[in-house]
Every structure is written in structure tokens, then in C-alpha cells.
Design an enzyme around this catalytic site. Sequence first.
Site, PDB file in Angstrom:
ATOM      1  N   CYS A  67       0.837  -1.206   0.000  1.00 28.83           N
ATOM      2  CA  CYS A  67       0.000   0.000   0.000  1.00 28.83           C
ATOM      3  C   CYS A  67       0.873   1.258   0.000  1.00 28.83           C
ATOM      4  CB  CYS A  67      -0.912  -0.004   1.222  1.00 28.83           C
ATOM      5  SG  CYS A  67      -2.060   1.389   1.251  1.00 28.83           S
ATOM      6  N   CYS A  71       0.327   4.691   7.079  1.00 22.48           N
ATOM      7  CA  CYS A  71      -0.312   4.475   8.390  1.00 22.48           C
ATOM      8  C   CYS A  71       0.666   3.730   9.316  1.00 22.48           C
ATOM      9  CB  CYS A  71      -1.616   3.705   8.216  1.00 22.48           C
ATOM     10  SG  CYS A  71      -2.653   4.402   6.895  1.00 22.48           S
ATOM     11  N   CYS A  74       0.389  -0.070  10.323  1.00 18.98           N
ATOM     12  CA  CYS A  74      -0.079  -1.063   9.366  1.00 18.98           C
ATOM     13  C   CYS A  74       1.022  -1.937   8.758  1.00 18.98           C
ATOM     14  CB  CYS A  74      -0.858  -0.366   8.255  1.00 18.98           C
ATOM     15  SG  CYS A  74      -1.685  -1.553   7.167  1.00 18.98           S
ATOM     16  N   CYS A 111     -16.434  -9.731   5.034  1.00 18.79           N
ATOM     17  CA  CYS A 111     -15.788  -8.432   4.823  1.00 18.79           C
ATOM     18  C   CYS A 111     -14.502  -8.618   4.029  1.00 18.79           C
ATOM     19  CB  CYS A 111     -15.409  -7.794   6.147  1.00 18.79           C
ATOM     20  SG  CYS A 111     -16.783  -7.567   7.264  1.00 18.79           S
ATOM     21  N   CYS A 142     -19.463  -6.685   3.021  1.00 21.35           N
ATOM     22  CA  CYS A 142     -18.760  -5.481   3.482  1.00 21.35           C
ATOM     23  C   CYS A 142     -17.438  -5.431   2.726  1.00 21.35           C
ATOM     24  CB  CYS A 142     -18.493  -5.587   4.982  1.00 21.35           C
ATOM     25  SG  CYS A 142     -17.496  -4.234   5.634  1.00 21.35           S
ATOM     26  N   CYS A 202     -19.598   1.622   8.250  1.00 20.29           N
ATOM     27  CA  CYS A 202     -18.837   0.954   9.303  1.00 20.29           C
ATOM     28  C   CYS A 202     -17.601   1.807   9.543  1.00 20.29           C
ATOM     29  CB  CYS A 202     -18.451  -0.459   8.843  1.00 20.29           C
ATOM     30  SG  CYS A 202     -17.343  -1.294  10.006  1.00 20.29           S
ATOM     31  N   ARG A 274     -18.161  -3.141  17.498  1.00 17.87           N
ATOM     32  CA  ARG A 274     -17.409  -4.378  17.250  1.00 17.87           C
ATOM     33  C   ARG A 274     -16.108  -4.430  18.027  1.00 17.87           C
ATOM     34  NH1 ARG A 274     -17.010  -4.692  11.770  1.00 17.87           N
ATOM     35  NH2 ARG A 274     -19.119  -5.502  11.842  1.00 17.87           N
TER      36      ARG A 274
HETATM   37  N1  SAM Z   1      -6.731   0.410   3.141  1.00 17.34           N
HETATM   38  C1  SAM Z   1      -8.019   0.493   3.702  1.00 17.34           C
HETATM   39  C2  SAM Z   1      -8.126   1.545   4.767  1.00 17.34           C
HETATM   40  O1  SAM Z   1      -7.099   2.019   5.256  1.00 17.34           O
HETATM   41  O2  SAM Z   1      -9.261   1.907   5.100  1.00 17.34           O
HETATM   42  C3  SAM Z   1      -8.546  -0.810   4.218  1.00 17.34           C
HETATM   43  C4  SAM Z   1      -7.672  -1.742   5.019  1.00 17.34           C
HETATM   44  S1  SAM Z   1      -7.066  -1.138   6.589  1.00 17.34           S
HETATM   45  C5  SAM Z   1      -5.950  -2.419   7.023  1.00 17.34           C
HETATM   46  C6  SAM Z   1      -8.481  -1.313   7.670  1.00 17.34           C
HETATM   47  C7  SAM Z   1      -8.331  -0.934   9.121  1.00 17.34           C
HETATM   48  O3  SAM Z   1      -7.599  -1.921   9.808  1.00 17.34           O
HETATM   49  C8  SAM Z   1      -7.602   0.339   9.449  1.00 17.34           C
HETATM   50  O4  SAM Z   1      -8.380   1.479   9.277  1.00 17.34           O
HETATM   51  C9  SAM Z   1      -7.243   0.133  10.911  1.00 17.34           C
HETATM   52  O5  SAM Z   1      -8.276   0.636  11.747  1.00 17.34           O
HETATM   53  C10 SAM Z   1      -7.171  -1.390  11.046  1.00 17.34           C
HETATM   54  N2  SAM Z   1      -5.798  -1.826  11.331  1.00 17.34           N
HETATM   55  C11 SAM Z   1      -4.801  -1.943  10.439  1.00 17.34           C
HETATM   56  N3  SAM Z   1      -3.677  -2.371  11.037  1.00 17.34           N
HETATM   57  C12 SAM Z   1      -3.965  -2.523  12.350  1.00 17.34           C
HETATM   58  C13 SAM Z   1      -3.204  -2.928  13.487  1.00 17.34           C
HETATM   59  N4  SAM Z   1      -1.916  -3.238  13.384  1.00 17.34           N
HETATM   60  N5  SAM Z   1      -3.816  -2.973  14.684  1.00 17.34           N
HETATM   61  C14 SAM Z   1      -5.126  -2.652  14.788  1.00 17.34           C
HETATM   62  N6  SAM Z   1      -5.889  -2.253  13.756  1.00 17.34           N
HETATM   63  C15 SAM Z   1      -5.320  -2.184  12.545  1.00 17.34           C
HETATM   64 FE1  SF4 Z   2      -2.885   1.178   3.370  1.00 13.88          FE
HETATM   65 FE2  SF4 Z   2      -2.788  -0.031   5.743  1.00 13.88          FE
HETATM   66 FE3  SF4 Z   2      -3.210   2.609   5.630  1.00 13.88          FE
HETATM   67 FE4  SF4 Z   2      -5.152   0.904   4.782  1.00 13.88          FE
HETATM   68  S1  SF4 Z   2      -4.361   1.113   6.873  1.00 13.88           S
HETATM   69  S2  SF4 Z   2      -4.429   2.784   3.755  1.00 13.88           S
HETATM   70  S3  SF4 Z   2      -3.861  -0.761   3.940  1.00 13.88           S
HETATM   71  S4  SF4 Z   2      -1.328   1.510   4.963  1.00 13.88           S
END
Ligand code: SAM
Ligand code: SF4
Length: 327
Positions: A67, A71, A74, A111, A142, A202, A274
Amino acid sequence: MQASSLAAVSPVSQSVPARRWTVDEVLALYEMPLMDLLWRAQGVHRAHFDPNAIQRSTLLSVKTGGCSEDCSYCSQSARYDTDLERERLMPLDEVVAAAKVAKEKGASRFCMGAAWKGPKDNDLDRVLEMVREVKALGMQTCVTLGMLKEGQAEKLKDAGLDYYNHNLDTDKEFYGQVIRTHTHDDRLDTLDQVRDAGINVCSGGIIGMGESRKNRAALIVQLANLPQAPESVPINNLVPIPGTPLADKPRLDPFEFVRTIAAARITMPTSWVRLSAGRQEMSDELQALCFLAGANSMFYGDHLLTTGNPDVDRDDALFARLGVKAV
Ligand code: SAM
Ligand code: SF4
Ligand code: DTB
């Protein structure tokens, strides 16, 4: 239970007039003695939901890793060295096969998550096919695909999408300390598009990223004060991922997680709250406390997106021990 219609998992009562919350009011909830807070949250919960019913969604990462976004929590950001294999968009038949298994095991919603800043139109067309086929199995659908461009939410709605997951993730004031490649306002813009297209929203967040209690209260306020509260509110506990900037964040006091669930329940009385990421590290007793605080939804299945979740056998045993039924 069998995959259900939306009506079967709607709250007992929807008739709660919208009100606006202030950060001070939500901070005051956080500062209540825990027993008083749980009592209040449970009262709100029982006014709107069956207190012994928990909705179960199964997650599948249909496009993993690589990606562009940064973040800090992530595993899927291309900017961090997280040992994750980058994968292409999964073929339709594999997605449908996974959805069938999830349905057989008792999930009511499937989802599908993609590690994108947002979907390109040709990728979206392939996700639309996934939504149509999963919907045809009789499951709720979802997706979480990142930020949407004009017209994309309508296409998802036409394909039969029930919910779009797009988290505010953290307080607007703290957001820039966690994510710099897009803004809190960008997230709000996508939530508006989802709402306008008539798809259920959501949206929730992550706690334990080094934010203050005030930041946590502000996140809850920003969710609750949306023009219409999200139908579904995932509360994630940070899963620390080696290689990411948040890998070494100290674990938050678990009672603070319980308080956050309670604050979400009290401020968003008719939303499904959730208990999301972080469950694998929780004891059964801590999870029960989260349900008592008003959580009534969870991810069900051995995996979240790239990290683990409790085995379905452990969850089934927990439901039996608590006398809780799945919806
Ligand atoms: N890329 C899309 C986004 O950012 O909306 C969808 C996938 S992203 C992985 C979905 C959600 O997963 C994020 O908004 C975050 O809240 C959660 N998430 C991701 N990594 C995480 C982690 N290490 N611990 C807890 N929640 C996490
Ligand atoms: Fe990309 Fe992870 Fe951020 Fe979603 S949470 S936009 S997958 S870096
Ligand atoms: C949400 O709020 N939590 C889920 C889902 N929406 C997409 C994702 C949790 C991801 C946890 C870390 C991982 O498995 O990569």
C-alpha cells in the site's frame, strides 16, 4: 445461525433522537468508576439490543500489502519492512470459496479488505463481482478499499454492498502523528460518499497508539457526531507489527479498552459496536467484560487481514460458556 437478512440483525429499537456529544462529556464517561460506567453502558445496550446476541463477521484480505499509504500501525504499508508478502488481487473463485466456508462456520457477514489508498476503476470492477457473488450466497457484504472517488460508492451499492468499512482511526488532532499521506478530512469525505449512496457505514478506530485519553474521547465524539452515527463501529486495539513505527508501543491498560467500548455504546446506542483487532491477546474474561460494556459484534475466523484472531473453536466455546448466541 444461517446468514441472515439485514432485518434479523437490526437493533431492537432505532428510535433514539440524534444528540451532539462534547469531548468533556465523553471524558466524564471515561472518568466514571468502572462499575458505574459498565452499569450505564449495559442499560443503554439493553434498551436497544438483545444483550445475549453477538454479530459475527469474517474478514478476508483480497489484496494484501504494497500500500502507498504510511499508516504507522499497518503491516501492509509499502514504506515499512514488515516481512509481508505482497499479493495481487485474489481471483474471484478463491474469494467465493472462502465466503462459503465462513457461511458454513456461522458468519453472517463477509468483509473483504484491500490494501489500497483507493480502488482504481478496473480493480473496482473485479471487487463488484466479488460483492455480487458473496451476496448471492445469502451473506451480508462489506468491503474496505480505502478512499473512494465519485461514482464508486454508487457502483458498490448497485452490486449489493451492505456495509463499507472506513475508519476515522484516531482523533483529528492526533491523526497527523500516525498518518501523513492522507487526512482525517479525506476519510470524512469517503464516509459522506458511502452514506449518500445508501450503504451502511462501518467506521471506528484504533486505540493504544500513544494517544491520550482525551484523544480517545475525541475520536468517539467525532464518530457519534457524524450527521448519522455509523451503523457499525469497530474498536481495534493496536496489534503491534514489527517493522512499523508503532511496533514498540506499550500495551494500553485493558480497562481503558473496556472504557472505550462503553463510551462507544453510550454515545452510539443503536450502533453495532465491534470488538475488533487485538482479541487474540485478550483473555476470555476480558472479552466478556467488553460484551458487558456493550460490544455486540466481532470478527470470527482464524485470521484478521494479516494477523491472527482466536480460533473459531475457542470462540464457539466462549459463546457456549457465556450463553451467547450468534446473529
Ligand atoms: N486500506 C483500507 C483503509 O485504510 O481503510 C482498508 C484496510 S485497513 C488495514 C483497515 C483498518 O484496519 C484500518 O483502518 C485500521 O483501523 C485497522 N488496522 C490496520 N492495522 C492494524 C493494526 N496493526 N492494529 C489494529 N488495527 C489495525
Ligand atoms: Fe494502506 Fe494499511 Fe493505511 Fe489501509 S491502513 S491505507 S492498507 S497503509
Ligand atoms: C477494522 O476496523 N478492523 C479490521 C477491519 N476493520 C478491516 C482489520 C484489522 C486489521 C488488524 C491487523 C491485520 O490483521 O493486518
